[in-house]
Design a protein around this motif. Structure first.
Motif, PDB file in Angstrom:
ATOM      1  N   ARG A 167       0.837  -1.212   0.000  1.00 12.25           N
ATOM      2  CA  ARG A 167       0.000   0.000   0.000  1.00 12.25           C
ATOM      3  C   ARG A 167       0.865   1.253   0.000  1.00 12.25           C
ATOM      4  NH1 ARG A 167      -3.421  -1.333   5.268  1.00 12.25           N
ATOM      5  NH2 ARG A 167      -1.375  -2.140   5.837  1.00 12.25           N
ATOM      6  N   GLU A 169       4.136   1.345  -0.884  1.00 13.20           N
ATOM      7  CA  GLU A 169       4.950   1.374  -2.110  1.00 13.20           C
ATOM      8  C   GLU A 169       4.155   1.994  -3.255  1.00 13.20           C
ATOM      9  OE1 GLU A 169       6.019  -2.333  -3.948  1.00 13.20           O
ATOM     10  OE2 GLU A 169       7.292  -1.297  -5.388  1.00 13.20           O
ATOM     11  N   GLU A 170       2.870   1.682  -3.322  1.00 14.14           N
ATOM     12  CA  GLU A 170       2.031   2.279  -4.374  1.00 14.14           C
ATOM     13  C   GLU A 170       1.981   3.806  -4.233  1.00 14.14           C
ATOM     14  OE1 GLU A 170      -1.010  -1.459  -5.298  1.00 14.14           O
ATOM     15  OE2 GLU A 170      -1.761   0.292  -4.206  1.00 14.14           O
ATOM     16  N   ARG A 171       1.942   4.276  -2.985  1.00  9.81           N
ATOM     17  CA  ARG A 171       1.920   5.734  -2.769  1.00  9.81           C
ATOM     18  C   ARG A 171       3.236   6.373  -3.217  1.00  9.81           C
ATOM     19  NH1 ARG A 171      -0.468   3.867   2.455  1.00  9.81           N
ATOM     20  NH2 ARG A 171      -2.697   4.015   2.124  1.00  9.81           N
TER      21      ARG A 171
END
Lengths: 224, 154
Positions: A167, A169-171
């Motif tokens: 979560r 890493e996606e940001r």
């Protein structure tokens, strides 16, 4: 200036490396940064794939956002460890109650990772996915960076907090426009240390090395 | 979508082997890479039903979906301040967790938990962390931490 053999100099740099989380406001020079990046570029990689890519983040607003993501991730994970009592088990040998509580607070609040907002440089290490060994390749590059940072008299900390949970890493990837084909592996906060740090304890080497097969210690008695 | 079905034993054996392979590769860090497993199911089956921003309503809605789809027999919950205690009874994926436990690995992925985390994070815009999955007699006990606010990026 002290003079060392190449062997001694290499070992000194390895042994002098610390995880530095407090930095002065002095910027890292372009010349030093060139050396750091060249050290990274010279790392080994499987099939010589060289899957690493680097993003140098100096912009303060961006660094604060990255620090917030890192702190949020650390805070969540350490709070989970705290509420399940695993953290208390981990710190069971720490007798000083005030120090225990301070450690719990630092970890569960995420402060342990937000420091990266104050580092002059956040060096984001990305790894190409479509190769065999990207975690190992990029880790080799990261270690080269950390050693060159040390040799230059700078300090750095290898921060995985903003990348470990998918979560977060996606940001980070969205924040930095990292394409789908690359993974955000880690972020290295780099700058001038505010003070010298003592070495962290290391396990005795006779517990680490076996001879021929797992179990029979290579070193028969504890080495200094 | 194909109408062809496979047995739950077959599906669970593959899920177990994938999870175990991931654990063997990543160790305790594997749990943080599986926090969005179930996301597609969430988007298709759960998100359209979510209206309330009350945590209790969200969990009841998800429990209803899981029951209706035959994934879990019952989802119960209680709340103690920031801690959310969820009981999942009769989950079809329970054999996966049991096999992980039998291998000495603490279970680290739970689709019902992930659905609840995804739903609360989306509806309330607060972070949620799955702290623990305990496989007990007939029921999996999940412990979730609901945080007050998301760290500001502004």
């Amino acid at each position: 200036m002290e003079e060392y053999t190449l062997t001694d100099a290499t070992m000194k740099v390895i042994q002098d490396r610390r995880s530095i989380r407090d930095f002065t406001e002095e910027p890292v020079s372009d010349k030093d940064l060139d050396m750091i990046l060249e050290a990274a570029r010279q790392a080994p990689s499987g099939e010589n794939a060289q899957p690493w890519r680097f993003i140098i983040v100096k912009d303060e607003a961006m660094r604060k956002k990255m620090g917030a993501i890192a702190g949020g991730g650390s805070g969540r994970r350490f709070t989970a460890e705290f509420v399940t009592k695993k953290m208390q088990e981990r710190f069971a040998t720490l007798q000083d109650e005030a120090k225990r509580q301070a450690a719990f607070q630092k970890l569960t609040s995420g402060q342990v990772s937000t420091f990266m907002a104050n580092a002059p440089i956040n060096l984001v290490v990305c790894g190409k996915k479509d190769v065999w060994d990207t975690p190992y390749d990029t880790s080799a590059a990261i270690e080269n960076i950390l050693l060159m940072v040390t040799a230059l008299g700078l300090g750095a900390c290898w921060v995985i907090a903003p990348c470990i949970d998918i979560r977060d890493e996606e940001r980070i990837k969205a924040l930095l426009d990292i394409p789908e084909g690359y993974k955000a592996v880690s972020i290295l906060s780099i700058g001038h240390p505010t003070r010298a740090h003592k070495p962290r304890p290391r396990l005795p080497i006779n517990e680490l090395v076996f001879t021929e097969k797992w179990g029979d210690p290579y070193y028969k008695k504890e080495q200094e | 979508m194909s109408d062809q079905t496979v047995t739950i034993d077959y599906a669970n054996s593959l899920i177990y082997e994938l999870q175990k392979a991931f654990w063997d590769e990543r160790g305790k860090g594997a749990r943080f890479r599986t926090t969005k497993v179930g996301n597609q199911y969430f988007e298709e089956k759960v998100r359209p039903l979510l209206q309330s921003t009350e945590i209790e309503d969200i969990i009841e809605k998800i429990g209803g979906v899981l029951q209706g789809e035959g994934i879990a027999a019952n989802v119960s919950y209680s709340r103690e301040e920031r801690l959310l205690k969820i009981g999942v009874k009769g989950c079809i994926h329970r054999p996966v967790e049991e096999r992980m436990v039998a291998k000495g690995v603490e279970p680290f992925t739970c689709v019902p938990a992930n659905l609840i985390v995804l739903a609360i994070e989306e509806k309330l815009d607060v972070p949620v962390e799955l702290a623990e999955i305990k496989v007990e007699e007939g029921t999996c006990q999940l412990l979730l931490v609901v945080f007050e606010k998301r760290p500001s990026l502004d």
